[in-house]
Design a protein around this motif. Structure first.
Motif, PDB file in Angstrom:
ATOM      1  N   LEU A 777       0.944  -1.271  -0.009  1.00 34.06           N
ATOM      2  CA  LEU A 777       0.059   0.046   0.042  1.00 34.06           C
ATOM      3  C   LEU A 777       1.126   1.270  -0.067  1.00 34.06           C
ATOM      4  O   LEU A 777       2.022   1.197   0.688  1.00 34.06           O
ATOM      5  N   ALA A 778       0.341   2.341  -0.794  1.00 36.91           N
ATOM      6  CA  ALA A 778       1.021   3.679  -0.562  1.00 36.91           C
ATOM      7  C   ALA A 778       0.363   4.213   0.547  1.00 36.91           C
ATOM      8  O   ALA A 778      -0.288   5.484   0.233  1.00 36.91           O
ATOM      9  N   TYR A 779       0.502   3.794   1.584  1.00 34.80           N
ATOM     10  CA  TYR A 779      -0.005   4.225   2.821  1.00 34.80           C
ATOM     11  C   TYR A 779       1.196   3.863   4.043  1.00 34.80           C
ATOM     12  O   TYR A 779       1.367   2.693   4.656  1.00 34.80           O
ATOM     13  N   ASP A 780       1.857   4.951   4.530  1.00 35.29           N
ATOM     14  CA  ASP A 780       2.394   4.843   5.539  1.00 35.29           C
ATOM     15  C   ASP A 780       1.805   5.352   7.049  1.00 35.29           C
ATOM     16  O   ASP A 780       2.777   5.290   8.167  1.00 35.29           O
ATOM     17  N   GLY A 781       0.663   5.714   7.104  1.00 35.47           N
ATOM     18  CA  GLY A 781       0.220   6.350   8.104  1.00 35.47           C
ATOM     19  C   GLY A 781      -0.659   5.164   8.934  1.00 35.47           C
ATOM     20  O   GLY A 781      -1.682   5.634   9.778  1.00 35.47           O
ATOM     21  N   LEU A 782      -0.543   3.780   8.814  1.00 36.36           N
ATOM     22  CA  LEU A 782      -1.333   3.028   9.421  1.00 36.36           C
ATOM     23  C   LEU A 782      -1.037   2.847  10.996  1.00 36.36           C
ATOM     24  O   LEU A 782      -2.028   2.942  11.652  1.00 36.36           O
ATOM     25  N   GLU A 783       0.006   2.830  11.382  1.00 42.02           N
ATOM     26  CA  GLU A 783       0.338   2.982  12.809  1.00 42.02           C
ATOM     27  C   GLU A 783      -0.263   4.247  13.326  1.00 42.02           C
ATOM     28  O   GLU A 783      -0.728   4.249  14.485  1.00 42.02           O
ATOM     29  N   ARG A 784       0.112   5.327  13.002  1.00 44.58           N
ATOM     30  CA  ARG A 784      -0.480   6.676  13.229  1.00 44.58           C
ATOM     31  C   ARG A 784      -1.899   6.548  13.407  1.00 44.58           C
ATOM     32  O   ARG A 784      -2.455   6.983  14.533  1.00 44.58           O
ATOM     33  N   ASP A 785      -2.730   5.997  12.405  1.00 46.11           N
ATOM     34  CA  ASP A 785      -4.224   6.093  12.356  1.00 46.11           C
ATOM     35  C   ASP A 785      -4.758   5.103  13.566  1.00 46.11           C
ATOM     36  O   ASP A 785      -5.739   5.236  14.203  1.00 46.11           O
ATOM     37  N   VAL A 786      -4.066   3.927  13.813  1.00 51.56           N
ATOM     38  CA  VAL A 786      -4.382   3.102  14.821  1.00 51.56           C
ATOM     39  C   VAL A 786      -4.300   3.592  16.118  1.00 51.56           C
ATOM     40  O   VAL A 786      -5.283   3.603  16.934  1.00 51.56           O
ATOM     41  N   ARG A 787      -3.132   4.223  16.416  1.00 52.31           N
ATOM     42  CA  ARG A 787      -3.001   4.867  17.852  1.00 52.31           C
ATOM     43  C   ARG A 787      -4.042   6.081  18.039  1.00 52.31           C
ATOM     44  O   ARG A 787      -4.406   6.201  19.187  1.00 52.31           O
ATOM     45  N   CYS A 788      -4.155   6.611  17.014  1.00 51.69           N
ATOM     46  CA  CYS A 788      -4.979   7.991  17.060  1.00 51.69           C
ATOM     47  C   CYS A 788      -6.450   7.431  17.196  1.00 51.69           C
ATOM     48  O   CYS A 788      -7.161   7.838  18.242  1.00 51.69           O
ATOM     49  N   VAL A 789      -7.132   6.206  16.935  1.00 50.80           N
ATOM     50  CA  VAL A 789      -8.307   5.686  16.960  1.00 50.80           C
ATOM     51  C   VAL A 789      -8.303   5.254  18.485  1.00 50.80           C
ATOM     52  O   VAL A 789      -9.441   5.464  19.243  1.00 50.80           O
ATOM     53  N   LEU A 790      -7.237   4.546  19.006  1.00 52.00           N
ATOM     54  CA  LEU A 790      -7.153   3.875  20.411  1.00 52.00           C
ATOM     55  C   LEU A 790      -7.302   5.102  21.248  1.00 52.00           C
ATOM     56  O   LEU A 790      -7.878   5.341  22.579  1.00 52.00           O
ATOM     57  N   ARG A 791      -6.696   6.498  20.788  1.00 52.66           N
ATOM     58  CA  ARG A 791      -6.715   7.337  21.811  1.00 52.66           C
ATOM     59  C   ARG A 791      -8.008   8.363  21.686  1.00 52.66           C
ATOM     60  O   ARG A 791      -8.186   8.789  22.822  1.00 52.66           O
ATOM     61  N   ASP A 792      -8.344   8.717  20.669  1.00 52.65           N
ATOM     62  CA  ASP A 792      -9.739   9.307  20.574  1.00 52.65           C
ATOM     63  C   ASP A 792     -11.026   8.719  20.645  1.00 52.65           C
ATOM     64  O   ASP A 792     -11.997   9.311  20.746  1.00 52.65           O
ATOM     65  N   LEU A 793     -10.865   7.507  20.213  1.00 49.96           N
ATOM     66  CA  LEU A 793     -12.119   6.608  20.246  1.00 49.96           C
ATOM     67  C   LEU A 793     -13.028   6.953  19.275  1.00 49.96           C
ATOM     68  O   LEU A 793     -14.254   6.856  19.443  1.00 49.96           O
TER      69      LEU A 793
END
Length: 971
Positions: A777-793
């Motif tokens: 994938l041309a997608y380097d923000g997977l880890e960032r997005d996962v942690r954001c969802v866990l943080r912001d719910l």
């Protein structure tokens, strides 16, 4: 207690072999290896062999990495290298390492990728070739190394495991610890110190010699008193090697010091017992032997039983259960093949409670894939991700029990006994007792299956070989006089009394016995023999062989069995008087035939005063006189005195014999009376036990009813869960939307098949961090997005492209449990490539349409379905443009006189749904009037309903002929 006969160290191995420290690691192991080699001294004399799971498609830089962490030479093994002390040997990609003598060899993998266990292979080869060694297990996923550490521990090796809480991937350390073989569990920083201690301890502590009999007996006595396990009749070399290992662990140099340490440290007793009970087994060990068992025993047994009986089997020394489950699989498969439906019960016993706990759980690492075929794994096991669990089909027929075949009564009415690699550690007398136990437990003409180094056809005729190579035996019917030795099997434990003769006295040097003999005899004494209370010959004078006649059959050193037969009766009577009454005896002259000459021999038997605390002994002297001849009076048949003397001699001899037989009979009667008393007492105990068992049976029957009810409920729940699991499996398999489940630490919990096309993951990677894997994938923000969802719910969705040109909608949402706890995220990958292509086509079409409109000299407009609103008018020189809906467009654009005409034409077009066409006048932006030809066509939805109109207006340059109806002004 099943031990592996293939790992007994050979006494013929040269002592110059370089000691080996085998190190196994996988994911997260490189950092641990760097720390380990930085802390290790480089002069311990060990050769370090490192096996780590490497990609087979890329070269490894591990040798260069570790070379910066140690002063020892570091080499990658690509062929065969000679092992040298203080060197480090690294596995090469797509290779496995084995130890052969003092060589380390690299060879291509035999197993397919996904079923390889290179760490297990290395540890087994070290144990097989060296007998012991040091094994270190570091961070890694999976369970590679678990089987190997058990084999290494059984061979006398020392096992060190990284603390799982410190490891980046704790699966491998946990699997090694679960086997119960780990000696040290510590962080990497402390493992280096333990390795140094063990290496130096091995250099200074040697295996105790068999001369240390007194200290060994003291250790075994302590072990029996504290644990109830008696190893007196186990092979001394094996026991001494295990004791030496414990001495190395505590850096104790002398066995007498270890005996004192054991007496003062009760907890060490359990650790020594654990070392003595090391269990090594595997599924279908020695497949050819199991195939012979199936063909020569199981198939005939099931064919003979048919559908009218039952099959009862006993696996002795089952260890962690692999052999018991292997037997259950064979029985079920053969019963299905023959279409025989009979109850099957497999009893499995061992004396090691820890091993039995593992067996009862029935949970084994993925490395069993190398031992169990895929078909058997699918039918009899449940894949739980990181482990396989035994399925209910075979678990329900195997009953595990804590039981000692040496001390406790056996299971009875059996059809098959499996006892592999247990008896090889026993002395011959104990082996014979165990074989008698098996014969008692088996029905006639039933089967005994032993290990490759064991035999049963030499013990009292109980068994005959059915397949000698596979060690498969058939039980033989015995006469009624042959009975199971109850006293040996059921004897309660009693602390042993001091031995009547120290072991050391039995192994005194010949000089000591000769000195005792010389002290008991005068100079120039006749031929003689020194015997003990059991009539065993301890020493013979040089000329005593003349009176010995060795019989055929097994050799013996009992004097009564090998003395010339004419002397045996008088010798027996004299020995009894010497040992029972302490009296000396001088027998009558006895005629003995020496070749062609008959001579007279007088026996003199006298007790020898024992040394302080020593055992009683007696000396037998053979007094030979001239040729044995009768007198002239005796030679005459007519001489009554000679005849009378001969009769008197015979009578005297008969009296001696009768007296000896009478004493022997009285002794036997006394023994039988004592045995009868014991049997009566035992019978009373059995009656009491039977009553208790009857009561227990009723209680168990009641409990069984309750358990059946609970079992029925559990089966119903299991059916519901199984159906739900099947539904989930089919849903995930059929879904075209990739779904990835991660926990809060980004470790993979589960994924559907389409995810494998986006990430380089396989089912074996469950439990690993998703960021460790490459993706497409041309997608380097997977880890960032996962942690954001866990943080912001809050959920997140993004459109991303793949390297193969596809577009996907990535949605990251919270994973919530039924009680609304957040335990991770769910990521879906929805393929929107078609939608993206459609949108692009629409944008291109719209751009072309706008260009056409802008390039056209006509006015283009849009209205809604009933012309109540004008939606769009393009910019033109003679009308004002608009892109906002207008309701009063008629007033804004159509000349007043023509408005009614336009409305009537519009009404007609709306009613018929046909094209609108009309010439009329319009108001120009400068206030003037202009003539135009207006055309509009309807736009319909899929149902055919008009949803809007699109039209054009063109300036009419010539005048209309009907001037009164349509007056024009010139533009």
């Amino acid at each position: 207690m099943a031990m592996d006969d293939h790992h007994e160290p050979s006494s013929s191995l040269p002592i110059v072999l370089t000691p080996i420290c085998a190190v196994g690691a996988s994911a997260g192991g490189i950092v641990a290896l760097q720390h380990l080699f930085r802390d290790l001294p480089d002069n311990l004399g060990l050769a370090y062999v490192v096996v780590i799971h490497l990609s087979p498609d890329h070269p490894s830089a591990l040798p260069e990495i570790l070379a910066t962490c140690t002063n020892m030479p570091v080499q990658q093994v690509v062929d065969t290298l000679r092992i040298e002390p203080d060197h480090v040997y690294i596995i090469a990609p797509d290779r496995e390492l084995v130890i052969d003598g003092d060589d380390v060899a690299a060879r291509p993998f035999v197993e397919p990728r996904g079923q390889r266990a290179p760490i297990d292979l290395l540890l087994r080869s070290v144990a097989r070739g060296r007998g012991d060694g040091i094994a270190v297990i570091l961070s890694g996923g999976g369970s590679d190394g678990a089987q190997g550490v058990r084999t290494s521990k059984e061979a006398g090796g020392t096992i060190l495991v990284q603390e799982p809480s410190e490891a980046d991937f704790p699966s491998m350390p946990l699997a090694a610890i679960t086997t119960g073989s780990a000696d040290f569990i510590a962080p990497v920083a402390r493992l280096a110190g333990h390795i140094a201690e063990v290496a130096r301890g091995k250099a200074t502590v040697a295996i105790p010699s068999e001369d240390a009999a007194g200290d060994l007996r003291r250790i075994l006595l302590l072990l029996r008193q504290r644990t109830g396990h008696d190893f007196t009749n186990y092979k001394r070399a094996t026991v001494l090697r295990r004791i030496a290992r414990r001495m190395q662990m505590h850096r104790i140099l002398q066995i007498e010091d270890y005996a004192s340490f054991l007496q003062q440290t009760p907890e060490e007793t359990n650790k020594l017992l654990a070392d003595l009970l090391i269990s090594v087994t595997m599924f279908f060990r020695d497949p050819s032997a199991f195939e012979a068992l199936r063909r020569r025993a199981i198939r005939p047994l099931l064919e003979a039983i048919g559908d009218s009986g039952e099959v009862r089997a006993w696996v002795v020394g089952c260890a962690t259960g692999e052999e018991a489950y292997s037997l259950a699989i064979l029985l079920l498969e053969e019963a299905d093949r023959l279409q025989v439906h009979v109850p099957i019960q497999v009893f499995a016993s061992d004396v090691d409670e820890r091993a039995l706990a593992t067996a009862r759980e029935g949970r084994y690492p993925h490395t069993i894939e190398a031992q169990v075929s895929p078909e058997r794994l699918r039918r009899f096991f449940v894949n739980e991700g990181t482990h396989y669990r035994v399925g209910p089909e075979i678990r329900d027929i195997v009953l595990f029990s804590l039981h000692s075949v040496v001390r406790e009564p056996p299971f009875v009415r059996l059809d098959l006994v499996v006892c592999r690699n247990v008896m090889i550690y026993m002395e011959r007398a104990l082996q014979q007792q165990v074989c008698a136990t098996f014969h008692y437990a088996l029905r006639s003409n039933r089967y005994l299956f032993l290990g490759s180094a064991e035999a049963a056809d030499t013990t009292q005729g109980f068994f005959v070989a059915l397949d000698r190579e596979a060690r498969l035996y058939l039980s033989q019917p015995q006469a009624a006089s042959v009975a199971f030795p109850l006293s040996a099997a059921f004897a309660p434990y009693r602390s042993p009394a001091p031995a009547p003769r120290p072991i050391a006295e039995r192994i005194d040097a010949a000089e000591l016995l000769g000195a005792m003999h010389a002290a008991a005899l005068e100079a120039r004494a006749p031929p003689s023999a020194l015997v003990d209370a059991e009539h065993t010959i301890l020493h013979l004078s040089p000329r005593a062989g003349r009176f010995i006649a060795m019989p055929g059959g097994p050799s013996t050193n009992k004097l009564l069995h090998i003395v010339r037969h004419e002397l045996s009766l008088d010798l027996q009577v004299a020995l009894e008087r010497a040992f029972d009454h302490g009296e000396s005896t001088l027998t009558r002259s006895i005629g003995v035939q020496f070749d062609t000459v008959r001579r007279g021999v007088v026996l003199h038997v006298a007790p020898v005063p024992p040394a302080a605390g020593g055992a009683p002994r007696a000396i037998v002297s053979f007094l030979e006189h001239d040729r044995w001849e009768t007198s002239e009076d005796d030679a005459s048949a007519d001489a009554p005195p000679g005849e009378l003397q001969r009769v008197l001699d015979q009578l005297r001899e008969a009296q001696h014999r009768g007296e000896a037989m009478r004493r022997e009979y009285e002794a036997v009667v006394q023994d039988l009376r004592a045995a009868n008393e014991e049997l009566q007492s035992l019978n009373e105990e059995y009656r009491s036990t039977a009553e208790e068992l009857e009561t227990s049976k009723e209680e168990l029957h009641s409990i069984n009813e309750e358990l059946q009810t609970v079992n029925a409920e559990l089966k119903d729940k299991l059916s519901v869960i199984s159906a739900s699991h099947n539904d989930l499996q089919n849903l995930t398999a059929s879904s075209e939307i990739g779904t990835l489940f991660l926990d809060t630490n980004l470790r993979i919990r589960m994924f559907t098949p389409p995810v494998a096309t986006l990430f380089n993951v396989a089912q074996g990677d469950v439990g690993r961090v998703i960021t460790d894997f490459t993706h497409h994938l041309a997608y380097d923000g997977l880890e960032r997005d996962v942690r954001c969802v866990l943080r912001d719910l809050k959920p997140i969705e993004e459109e991303v492209s793949s390297r193969d040109g596809r577009w996907l909608m990535v949605r990251v949402r919270l994973y919530r449990t039924l009680d609304d706890r957040v335990e991770g995220v769910v990521i879906t990958f929805d393929d929107i490539s078609l939608r993206k292509r459609t949108e692009l086509a629409l944008r291109e079409s719209e751009a072309r349409l706008r260009a056409f409109i802008m390039a056209s000299a006509d006015v283009v407009y849009r209205t809604n379905a009933d012309w109540s609103q004008l939606l769009f008018v393009n910019d033109n020189a003679f009308v004002s443009s608009t892109d906002q809906p207008m309701s009063r467009w008629l007033d804004a654009y159509v000349a007043g006189p023509d408005r009614i005409l336009v409305l009537e034409a519009i009404r007609g077009a709306v009613e018929t749904g046909e094209m609108f066409e009309l010439e009329h006048r319009i108001q120009l932006p400068d206030g003037g009037l202009g003539g135009t030809l207006s055309r509009a066509v309807p736009i319909r939805d899929p149902a055919g309903k008009v949803i809007e109109w699109i039209g054009t207006m063109r300036i009419v340059m010539e005048r209309s002929k009907d001037k009164d109806a349509l007056p024009w002004i010139k533009i």
